[in-house]
Design a protein around this motif. Structure first.
Motif, PDB file in Angstrom:
ATOM      1  N   SER A  30      87.833 -25.523  -4.131  1.00  0.00           N
ATOM      2  CA  SER A  30      87.353 -24.744  -2.987  1.00  0.00           C
ATOM      3  C   SER A  30      85.916 -24.332  -3.244  1.00  0.00           C
ATOM      4  CB  SER A  30      88.212 -23.499  -2.801  1.00  0.00           C
ATOM      5  OG  SER A  30      89.539 -23.852  -2.513  1.00  0.00           O
ATOM      6  N   TYR A  31      85.083 -24.393  -2.229  1.00  0.00           N
ATOM      7  CA  TYR A  31      83.679 -24.105  -2.453  1.00  0.00           C
ATOM      8  C   TYR A  31      83.098 -23.232  -1.350  1.00  0.00           C
ATOM      9  CZ  TYR A  31      82.802 -27.859   0.928  1.00  0.00           C
ATOM     10  OH  TYR A  31      82.778 -28.635   2.059  1.00  0.00           O
ATOM     11  N   THR A  32      82.084 -22.480  -1.740  1.00  0.00           N
ATOM     12  CA  THR A  32      81.282 -21.700  -0.807  1.00  0.00           C
ATOM     13  C   THR A  32      79.833 -22.029  -1.107  1.00  0.00           C
ATOM     14  OG1 THR A  32      82.902 -19.902  -0.834  1.00  0.00           O
ATOM     15  CG2 THR A  32      80.715 -19.404   0.045  1.00  0.00           C
ATOM     16  N   VAL A  33      79.156 -22.570  -0.105  1.00  0.00           N
ATOM     17  CA  VAL A  33      77.776 -22.984  -0.313  1.00  0.00           C
ATOM     18  C   VAL A  33      77.020 -22.799   0.987  1.00  0.00           C
ATOM     19  CG1 VAL A  33      78.238 -25.408   0.247  1.00  0.00           C
ATOM     20  CG2 VAL A  33      76.343 -24.830  -1.291  1.00  0.00           C
ATOM     21  N   SER A  34      75.750 -22.470   0.891  1.00  0.00           N
ATOM     22  CA  SER A  34      74.958 -22.190   2.087  1.00  0.00           C
ATOM     23  C   SER A  34      74.798 -23.437   2.957  1.00  0.00           C
ATOM     24  CB  SER A  34      73.591 -21.638   1.688  1.00  0.00           C
ATOM     25  OG  SER A  34      72.984 -22.493   0.737  1.00  0.00           O
TER      26      SER A  34
END
Lengths: 117, 111
Positions: free
Chosen positions: B24-28
């Motif tokens: 799972s990732y959070t990136v701009s």
């Protein structure tokens, strides 16, 4: 293609000493990266060179760390006044010039394992 | 700040028992998502790059897929030689060449 070479493979030092690691990238690769990895964690970015220019440096990187890549070939990473928290695997990686194509296929070396006593 | 979370931390499978690893990732702004394999005492070895949601890539018993929030690495009929730590990493627009790695999933395939 002999791959990315790192020396030494292991380094044991006493707290307060300076250490230097060397990385020889794949010969035709103009991009070179340093990462640090501790046990059970993924690699953490330290710095990046394109040819001889250091273009990016992690904000987490202490000023005790310095890296060079003279003539755009091999690179050295120096840690001054080592601390026990510096104990980690230091990984070097290289990648070919990609132009405008986004291709960050990194080729990693086997790393230098640093133990600070 | 870019973040990558991998699960499970460790996975033990019997030979031939298929499963999936999650990233799972959070990136701009996602420039690319990468999967690497790492054997003990060695540096990571590149497996796949995925660039946009819906993309899939395959290599032997491995298939990587990507959505807007996560990626899966599917392992079909694994063999003991597939035992390794699998690392996921993201590269964001504006981060130059920096990769942000997850902590990895340590896979053990029992004969």
């Amino acid at each position: 293609d002999t791959g990315v070479s790192q020396n030494p493979r292991h380094k044991i030092t006493k707290r307060g000493q300076n250490v230097t690691f060397r990385c020889d990238p794949i010969s035709e690769h103009n991009r070179l990266y340093w990462y640090r990895q501790t046990l059970g964690q993924g690699p953490e970015f330290l710095t990046y060179f394109q040819n001889e220019a250091q273009l990016e440096k992690s904000r987490l990187l202490s000023d005790r760390f310095s890296a060079e890549r003279p003539k755009g070939s091999f690179s050295t990473l120096e840690i001054q006044r080592t601390e026990q928290g510096d104990s980690a695997m230091y990984l070097c990686a290289s990648s070919p010039h990609g132009g405008r194509v986004t291709n960050e296929k990194l080729f990693f070396g086997s790393g230098t394992q640093l133990s600070v006593l | 700040e870019d973040q990558v979370t991998q699960s499970p931390e460790a996975l033990r499978l019997q030979e031939g028992e298929s499963s999936s690893l999650n990233c799972s990732y959070t990136v701009s702004g996602l420039r690319g998502l990468f999967w690497y394999r790492q054997d003990p005492g060695k540096g990571p070895e590149f497996l796949f790059t995925l660039y946009s949601a819906g993309e899939e890539k395959e290599k032997e018993r491995l298939k990587a897929t990507l959505t807007k929030k996560e990626s899966f690495l599917h392992i079909t009929a694994p063999k003991p030689e597939d035992s390794a730590t699998y690392l996921c990493a993201v590269q964001a627009y504006g981060s130059a060449r920096q990769l942000t790695f997850g902590s990895g999933t340590q896979l053990t395939v029992l004969p």
